[in-house]
Design a protein around this motif. Structure first.
Motif, PDB file in Angstrom:
ATOM      1  N   GLN A   9       0.633  -1.161  -0.081  1.00 15.32           N
ATOM      2  CA  GLN A   9      -0.050   0.083  -0.226  1.00 15.32           C
ATOM      3  C   GLN A   9       1.117   0.983  -0.072  1.00 15.32           C
ATOM      4  O   GLN A   9       2.354   1.553   0.677  1.00 15.32           O
ATOM      5  CB  GLN A   9      -1.129  -0.220   1.313  1.00 15.32           C
ATOM      6  N   PRO A  10       0.335   2.317  -0.551  1.00  8.40           N
ATOM      7  CA  PRO A  10       1.279   3.455  -1.110  1.00  8.40           C
ATOM      8  C   PRO A  10       1.463   4.231   0.688  1.00  8.40           C
ATOM      9  O   PRO A  10       0.768   4.005   1.612  1.00  8.40           O
ATOM     10  CB  PRO A  10       0.228   4.496  -1.395  1.00  8.40           C
ATOM     11  N   GLY A  11       2.661   4.743   1.332  1.00  9.10           N
ATOM     12  CA  GLY A  11       2.973   5.097   2.719  1.00  9.10           C
ATOM     13  C   GLY A  11       1.950   5.422   3.133  1.00  9.10           C
ATOM     14  O   GLY A  11       1.286   5.942   4.466  1.00  9.10           O
ATOM     15  N   GLY A  12       1.406   6.568   2.263  1.00 10.52           N
ATOM     16  CA  GLY A  12       0.446   7.785   2.300  1.00 10.52           C
ATOM     17  C   GLY A  12      -0.519   6.778   3.854  1.00 10.52           C
ATOM     18  O   GLY A  12      -1.278   7.405   4.182  1.00 10.52           O
ATOM     19  N   VAL A  13      -1.002   5.908   3.241  1.00 13.74           N
ATOM     20  CA  VAL A  13      -2.535   5.000   3.395  1.00 13.74           C
ATOM     21  C   VAL A  13      -2.429   4.811   5.271  1.00 13.74           C
ATOM     22  O   VAL A  13      -3.431   4.792   6.306  1.00 13.74           O
ATOM     23  CB  VAL A  13      -2.780   3.804   3.169  1.00 13.74           C
ATOM     24  N   ASP A  14      -1.288   4.370   5.925  1.00  9.61           N
ATOM     25  CA  ASP A  14      -0.653   3.543   7.415  1.00  9.61           C
ATOM     26  C   ASP A  14      -0.432   5.267   7.691  1.00  9.61           C
ATOM     27  O   ASP A  14      -1.299   5.616   9.155  1.00  9.61           O
ATOM     28  CB  ASP A  14       0.491   4.072   6.850  1.00  9.61           C
ATOM     29  N   GLU A  15      -0.509   6.606   7.254  1.00 12.22           N
ATOM     30  CA  GLU A  15      -0.158   7.736   7.708  1.00 12.22           C
ATOM     31  C   GLU A  15      -1.961   7.973   8.233  1.00 12.22           C
ATOM     32  O   GLU A  15      -2.413   9.219   8.578  1.00 12.22           O
ATOM     33  CB  GLU A  15       0.541   9.077   7.149  1.00 12.22           C
ATOM     34  N   GLU A  16      -2.225   8.227   6.952  1.00  7.92           N
ATOM     35  CA  GLU A  16      -3.834   8.942   6.957  1.00  7.92           C
ATOM     36  C   GLU A  16      -5.052   7.735   8.447  1.00  7.92           C
ATOM     37  O   GLU A  16      -5.347   8.552   8.675  1.00  7.92           O
ATOM     38  CB  GLU A  16      -4.532   8.458   5.981  1.00  7.92           C
ATOM     39  N   LYS A  17      -4.421   6.384   8.708  1.00  2.83           N
ATOM     40  CA  LYS A  17      -5.317   5.785   9.124  1.00  2.83           C
ATOM     41  C   LYS A  17      -4.806   5.363  10.876  1.00  2.83           C
ATOM     42  O   LYS A  17      -4.864   6.177  11.734  1.00  2.83           O
ATOM     43  CB  LYS A  17      -4.488   4.436   9.561  1.00  2.83           C
ATOM     44  N   LEU A  18      -3.254   6.858  10.595  1.00  2.00           N
ATOM     45  CA  LEU A  18      -2.960   7.252  12.200  1.00  2.00           C
ATOM     46  C   LEU A  18      -3.783   8.245  12.496  1.00  2.00           C
ATOM     47  O   LEU A  18      -3.838   8.278  13.288  1.00  2.00           O
ATOM     48  CB  LEU A  18      -1.641   7.252  12.303  1.00  2.00           C
ATOM     49  N   ARG A  19      -3.741   9.019  11.483  1.00  2.00           N
ATOM     50  CA  ARG A  19      -4.318  10.523  11.336  1.00  2.00           C
ATOM     51  C   ARG A  19      -6.256  10.188  12.173  1.00  2.00           C
ATOM     52  O   ARG A  19      -6.902  10.687  13.143  1.00  2.00           O
ATOM     53  CB  ARG A  19      -4.540  11.197  10.503  1.00  2.00           C
ATOM     54  N   LEU A  20      -6.774   9.275  11.726  1.00  2.00           N
ATOM     55  CA  LEU A  20      -7.634   8.804  11.898  1.00  2.00           C
ATOM     56  C   LEU A  20      -7.548   8.490  13.224  1.00  2.00           C
ATOM     57  O   LEU A  20      -9.188   9.424  13.955  1.00  2.00           O
ATOM     58  CB  LEU A  20      -8.468   8.277  10.810  1.00  2.00           C
ATOM     59  N   ALA A  21      -7.446   7.456  13.872  1.00  2.00           N
ATOM     60  CA  ALA A  21      -7.326   7.083  14.313  1.00  2.00           C
ATOM     61  C   ALA A  21      -6.611   7.879  15.710  1.00  2.00           C
ATOM     62  O   ALA A  21      -7.638   7.560  17.001  1.00  2.00           O
ATOM     63  CB  ALA A  21      -6.235   5.903  15.282  1.00  2.00           C
ATOM     64  N   ALA A  22      -6.597   8.820  15.614  1.00  2.00           N
ATOM     65  CA  ALA A  22      -5.591   9.705  16.707  1.00  2.00           C
ATOM     66  C   ALA A  22      -7.281  11.193  17.101  1.00  2.00           C
ATOM     67  O   ALA A  22      -7.505  11.207  18.422  1.00  2.00           O
ATOM     68  CB  ALA A  22      -4.681  10.489  16.188  1.00  2.00           C
ATOM     69  N   GLU A  23      -8.420  11.611  15.689  1.00  2.00           N
ATOM     70  CA  GLU A  23      -8.884  11.838  15.390  1.00  2.00           C
ATOM     71  C   GLU A  23      -9.669  11.215  16.414  1.00  2.00           C
ATOM     72  O   GLU A  23     -10.846  11.805  17.410  1.00  2.00           O
ATOM     73  CB  GLU A  23      -9.812  12.370  13.944  1.00  2.00           C
ATOM     74  N   GLU A  24     -10.623  10.070  16.374  1.00  2.00           N
ATOM     75  CA  GLU A  24     -11.081   9.430  16.964  1.00  2.00           C
ATOM     76  C   GLU A  24     -10.949   8.971  18.831  1.00  2.00           C
ATOM     77  O   GLU A  24     -11.872   9.555  19.252  1.00  2.00           O
ATOM     78  CB  GLU A  24     -10.877   7.881  16.095  1.00  2.00           C
ATOM     79  N   LYS A  25      -9.301   9.198  18.343  1.00  2.00           N
ATOM     80  CA  LYS A  25      -9.861   8.954  20.674  1.00  2.00           C
ATOM     81  C   LYS A  25      -9.607  10.761  20.721  1.00  2.00           C
ATOM     82  O   LYS A  25     -10.236  11.092  21.818  1.00  2.00           O
ATOM     83  CB  LYS A  25      -7.501   8.681  21.257  1.00  2.00           C
ATOM     84  N   LYS A  26      -9.414  11.417  20.533  1.00  2.00           N
ATOM     85  CA  LYS A  26      -9.297  12.609  20.427  1.00  2.00           C
ATOM     86  C   LYS A  26     -10.600  12.447  20.856  1.00  2.00           C
ATOM     87  O   LYS A  26     -11.695  13.412  22.135  1.00  2.00           O
ATOM     88  CB  LYS A  26      -9.647  13.354  19.997  1.00  2.00           C
TER      89      LYS A  26
END
Length: 53
Positions: A9-26
């Motif tokens: 998968q493109p490297g940006g997909v992992d970054e997007e998953k991490l960003r979404l997880a951080a938003e969900e935690k917030k």
């Protein structure tokens, strides 16, 4: 050529998953804080629990 992860998968997909997880935690943390504020005055102290507890 774009950078890819081990899964192909493109490297940006992992970054997007991490960003979404951080938003969900917030959102979850904010929800928990709101519940604490709402119930704080109605909570029973540990030294005097409700009789049916």
């Amino acid at each position: 050529m774009s950078e890819q992860s081990a899964a192909g998968q493109p490297g940006g997909v992992d970054e997007e998953k991490l960003r979404l997880a951080a938003e969900e935690k917030k959102r979850h943390d904010e929800h928990d804080e709101a519940l604490v504020e709402e119930w704080e005055d109605e909570s029973f102290p540990a030294s005097d629990p409700p009789s049916n507890y």
